[in-house]
Design an enzyme around this catalytic site. Structure first.
Site, PDB file in Angstrom:
ATOM      1  N   HIS A 157      -2.760   5.775   2.129  1.00 41.84           N
ATOM      2  CA  HIS A 157      -1.687   6.750   1.920  1.00 41.84           C
ATOM      3  C   HIS A 157      -1.209   6.704   0.473  1.00 41.84           C
ATOM      4  O   HIS A 157      -1.493   5.758  -0.265  1.00 41.84           O
ATOM      5  CB  HIS A 157      -0.508   6.487   2.873  1.00 41.84           C
ATOM      6  CG  HIS A 157       0.192   5.184   2.651  1.00 41.84           C
ATOM      7  ND1 HIS A 157       1.155   4.997   1.686  1.00 41.84           N
ATOM      8  CD2 HIS A 157       0.069   3.992   3.292  1.00 41.84           C
ATOM      9  CE1 HIS A 157       1.608   3.756   1.734  1.00 41.84           C
ATOM     10  NE2 HIS A 157       0.962   3.121   2.690  1.00 41.84           N
ATOM     11  N   CYS A 164      -1.365  -1.971   3.576  1.00 44.98           N
ATOM     12  CA  CYS A 164      -1.995  -0.663   3.434  1.00 44.98           C
ATOM     13  C   CYS A 164      -2.740  -0.553   2.106  1.00 44.98           C
ATOM     14  O   CYS A 164      -2.615  -1.413   1.226  1.00 44.98           O
ATOM     15  CB  CYS A 164      -0.942   0.444   3.509  1.00 44.98           C
ATOM     16  SG  CYS A 164      -0.310   0.735   5.178  1.00 44.98           S
TER      17      CYS A 164
END
Length: 331
Positions: free
Chosen positions: A128, A141
């Site tokens: 992301h 992440c």
């Protein structure tokens, strides 16, 4: 919404590095890219015209802090990234995109925005947009430049393979005669070619509802091959393995048929333990075979973009708390 997923939390290996070969078109891609080692935090390249269509795969190199995007085995983009900081390391291994959400917010970290999210695990690992300080700084992440994350979001789909590795080189291309997992027959290519007619790589989940995403998992530990359609195992076979009892770890993405060579055209990414001699992907592919009934099921479901994962880890998961497709090697 049902996601393409299958629990693989029990597949623990000891991979410390990832290796691959660069051949044919992938080998010349570097000539058209600026020196990716000199990209500054937030920088990226994006050249989709180099390969306008075909299956996409993503390779994240943790040491380089780079994300490499391939279509049909040709590198079309590279971006800087930020992976997990100490104590929150990003796991390495083979993943697929489980869910896409353009305006996602974290349910774990104070509703933090995670724009253009491609989910890799239901426990919170995703690709992301986010802050890029130039070093690993996330909670696990893979943070991407905002504009790059927007562009990446347009070419991934539920089921896109994502390999997170300790090192990186380009994938290489190979053409396998006829049908994988079966003995070669003179008319095999025509049969496989006919099975691909009308099938295209799904571009998003709505299309995948009509054209399910297929994956094949081959385990040398269990001597088993599983065929997975979306989130369920639809066929299982005993694995016949020639010349030894280990496979190493390999990821193959089916690009389609090569009519000139009369074979199936694959992009291959090889992962090997640092202490294990590297085994070429084409050699490995010739070593494996399955029962005829399984081959027929696979033939009926195969499509451009189908992923085949080879592993020396067992397939039996420790837990089934969610529908993940994860072959974790570290973290």
């Amino acid at each position: 919404m049902t996601a393409f997923a299958f629990t693989r939390r029990g597949l623990l290996g000891g991979l410390a590095a990832a290796s691959a070969f660069a051949m044919t078109r992938a080998a010349c891609a570097d000539d058209m890219l600026k020196d990716v080692s000199k990209l500054k935090p937030g920088d990226f390249t994006w050249n989709p015209e180099r390969e306008p269509s075909g299956p996409v795969s993503v390779v994240v190199s943790i040491p380089e802090q780079r994300v490499h995007v391939y279509r049909n085995g040709v590198r079309i983009a590279v971006a800087t990234c930020s992976t997990g900081k100490p104590g929150h390391e990003t796991p390495t291994g083979v993943f697929v995109v489980l869910q896409k959400d353009k305006n996602h917010h974290s349910s774990i970290y104070d509703d933090a925005p995670m724009p253009n999210m491609n989910r890799l695990t239901w426990s919170g690992v995703a690709l992301h947009a986010g802050n890029l300080p130039g070093y690993p700084a996330s909670h696990g992440c893979v943070r991407l430049p905002t504009k790059f994350s927007e562009l990446l979001f347009t070419v991934t789909h539920v089921g896109t393979p994502v390999i997170i590795a300790g090192a990186h080189t380009d994938p290489w291309e190979l053409t396998h005669p006829g049908m994988v997992l079966s003995g070669y027959a003179e008319n095999e290519f025509e049969h496989v070619l006919a099975s691909l007619d009308g099938k295209k790589h799904p571009s998003d989940w709505s299309e995948a509802e009509q054209k399910p995403v297929t994956s094949v998992i081959v385990s040398s530990a269990d001597k088993v091959i599983e065929l997975i359609e979306n989130d369920r195992v639809v066929a299982r076979s005993k694995l016949t393995l020639k010349d030894g009892d280990k496979l190493g770890s390999h990821v193959f993405v089916l690009n389609g048929a090569n009519t000139d060579a009369r074979g199936m055209h694959w992009s291959a990414i090889t992962h090997q333990q640092a202490t294990t001699p590297l085994m070429r992907d084409d050699v490995v592919m010739q070593r494996i075979s399955a029962e005829p009934a399984f081959v027929n099921e696979m033939k009926a479901r195969m499509h451009p973009g189908m992923t085949m994962v080879l592993t020396d880890a067992p397939l039996t998961p420790d837990t089934k708390t969610g529908k993940d497709f994860v072959i974790v090697t570290a973290g």
